[in-house]
Design an enzyme around this catalytic site. Structure first.
Site, PDB file in Angstrom:
ATOM      1  CB  VAL A  66     -35.359  80.752   7.629  1.00 19.26           C
ATOM      2  CG1 VAL A  66     -36.401  80.793   7.279  1.00 19.26           C
ATOM      3  CG2 VAL A  66     -35.627  80.671   9.664  1.00 19.26           C
ATOM      4  CB  CYS A  67     -36.981  76.400   4.124  1.00 13.54           C
ATOM      5  SG  CYS A  67     -37.832  75.786   4.236  1.00 13.54           S
ATOM      6  NE  ARG A  68     -42.455  77.445  -0.948  1.00 17.70           N
ATOM      7  CZ  ARG A  68     -43.704  77.313  -1.143  1.00 17.70           C
ATOM      8  NH1 ARG A  68     -44.702  78.167  -0.389  1.00 17.70           N
ATOM      9  NH2 ARG A  68     -43.670  76.037  -1.143  1.00 17.70           N
TER      10      ARG A  68
END
Length: 104
Positions: A66-68
Site C-alpha cells: 500500500v502507498c498513497r
C-alpha cells in the site's frame, strides 16, 4: 506496466481484513504520510527500507503493498514478486481506501 504484478482493490482488501484472512499489509509510504492515516492492520516499511527489512515478511502469508496512490507500492510489488513472495498491489492506494484510518 509489468504484467506479473497482481492487483487487489481497496474493497477486496477491506473484505479480507474484516474476514480475518491471513494477509500482511505493508505500507511503503514515508513516516509523515503514515502518521496522517493508515490501515490499522498495516505495518510501515518505507519503500527505501524494503530491501533491508524484507526478512520481516513471512513468505507463507500473502502480502498486500500500500502507498498513497499505488505507484510506489507497484514498484514494491514488482520487487517482492521477483523474490518469490505472493504479493499484490492495492490499486489506488490510500486515496481509494474505503475503510477506517488510524492516526499515529
Amino acid at each position: 506496466m509489468n504484467e506479473q504484478v497482481k492487483e487487489i482493490t481497496p474493497q477486496e482488501l477491506l473484505e479480507k481484513l474484516e474476514a480475518k484472512e491471513p494477509v500482511q499489509v505493508i505500507d511503503v509510504r514515508e513516516v509523515d504520510e503514515w502518521n496522517a492515516g493508515h490501515i490499522k492492520q498495516a505495518k510501515l516499511i518505507p519503500l527505501g527500507f524494503l530491501p533491508h527489512r524484507v526478512d520481516e515478511l513471512d513468505k507463507n502469508i500473502p502480502v498486500v503493498m500500500v502507498c498513497r496512490s499505488g505507484a510506489r507500492s507497484h514498484r514494491a510489488t514488482e520487487y517482492l514478486s521477483e523474490m518469490g513472495y505472493d504479493v499484490a498491489n492495492m490499486v489506488g492506494g490510500m486515496l481509494a481506501w474505503p475503510g477506517e484510518k488510524e492516526e499515529s
